[in-house]
Design an enzyme around this catalytic site. Structure first.
Site, PDB file in Angstrom:
ATOM      1  CG  ASP A 135       3.688  -2.865   3.835  1.00  8.80           C
ATOM      2  OD1 ASP A 135       3.486  -1.894   4.580  1.00  8.80           O
ATOM      3  OD2 ASP A 135       3.082  -3.030   2.764  1.00  8.80           O
ATOM      4  CG  HIS A 152       7.025   0.625   6.854  1.00 10.37           C
ATOM      5  ND1 HIS A 152       6.175  -0.097   7.657  1.00 10.37           N
ATOM      6  CD2 HIS A 152       6.752   0.258   5.573  1.00 10.37           C
ATOM      7  CE1 HIS A 152       5.400  -0.860   6.888  1.00 10.37           C
ATOM      8  NE2 HIS A 152       5.730  -0.676   5.626  1.00 10.37           N
TER       9      HIS A 152
END
Length: 326
Positions: A105, A303
């Protein structure tokens, strides 16, 4: 597995931030693990023992503003240049001269820029979920303001100091649970549902989070750990990363379009918006990542890739690390 490989050590080391908290396991070549938003070193809990068992010194940090690391008061202290120097300082504080850096991320961008700006320290770079995209194009705030039409993109929503904090901090646990669920493969909203990355007029980001079910990778105890960190620190340090994107764009002007030349790895989730929104960045890897060793998109993965698919990520990481020059 040796006893030495299984031992986990928490340490505070000096850095430009003040102090950086890290968790260390194993011995061997140094692998620095950098988390994203809204996480901490704990997001690498599955990778630390696997890397240690494979013969590496695995070190997961709390990025400045998070966890037990220092939290400078000045919002400008969270610009990318500062975070890169924190990473280099950690390597040197551990008595090493070089490391492999791996990020997820926001940590992926921090890892990439660490390799770009400090190739003397970072000999290889792994990126999870967010692909490398060289600095370029219009000012980021201009781009984000144009997304979503009548709705507001979450990055724009995070810009005003105190605004997102007012939504999150009264119920940190509930907000984190919803945010993690919104971006997880098994709990994310249906494709035809309103997107969780956008805020409706007069609304809140959490209005579109799924409720009532944690993703399979996130146990109640795991959520307690994450909640406890942010209840103690507040959210401002974490959110300040978003509030420096224009400053980063200015700071990195000399690196416009610059490739990463070190050996690299990218792994993304097929159901992660990062890999679809940034499909052009992935397609450009032959130019932007000339040292790319492996690029993988995991079917059915969201994610939070190293937590959703720990065994697969551990295998990809250790195979890649084994391929690197000594």
């Amino acid at each position: 597995m040796s006893q030495q490989a299984t031992e986990v050590t928490h340490r505070l080391v000096p850095s430009p931030a003040g102090r950086t908290h890290l968790v260390e396991q194993g011995t061997g070549p140094l692998v620095l693990l950098v988390h994203g938003f809204p996480e901490s070193w704990y997001s690498w809990r599955h990778q630390l023992p696997a890397l240690a068992a494979a013969g590496y010194r695995a070190v997961a940090i709390d990025v400045r503003g998070y966890g037990r690391s220092s939290r400078p008061g000045d919002p400008e202290a969270y610009r990318m240049l500062e975070l890169v120097e924190d990473n280099a300082a950690v390597v040197h504080a551990l008595g090493e001269t070089s490391a492999v850096v791996v990020g997820h991320d926001w940590g992926s961008a921090i890892a990439a820029d660490s390799a770009l700006l400090r190739p003397d320290v970072f000999r290889a770079v792994g990126m999870l979920s967010v692909p490398y995209a060289p600095r370029g194009g219009p000012r980021p705030s201009t781009v984000f303001a144009q997304l979503g039409g009548d709705e507001e993109f979450y990055v724009s929503y995070f810009q005003e100091p105190g605004r997102a904090e007012a939504e999150i901090e009264p119920d940190v646990r509930g907000w984190l649970a919803g945010f993690y669920a919104a971006l997880s493969a098994d709990t994310m909203p249906a494709p035809d549902a309103p997107g969780p990355h956008f805020v409706g007029r007069g609304g809140r980001l959490r209005d579109r989070f799924p409720a009532g079910r944690l993703p399979v990778w996130l146990g109640e105890d795991d959520l307690d750990v994450c909640t406890g960190e942010f209840e103690r620190t507040g959210m401002t340090g974490a959110l300040n990363r978003y509030r420096n994107m224009d400053r980063d764009w200015e700071d990195l002007a000399d690196f416009d379009g610059a490739p990463l030349t070190q050996p690299s790895l990218f792994v993304g989730g097929a159901l992660d918006a990062s890999t679809t929104w940034m499909a052009d960045a992935i397609a450009a890897f032959p130019t932007t990542l000339p040292g790319l060793v492996s690029s993988r998109i995991l079917d059915g993965c969201g994610h939070w890739i190293q937590q959703e698919r720990p065994a697969e990520i551990n295998r990809l990481l250790t195979d890649w690390l084994a391929s690197l020059p000594a």
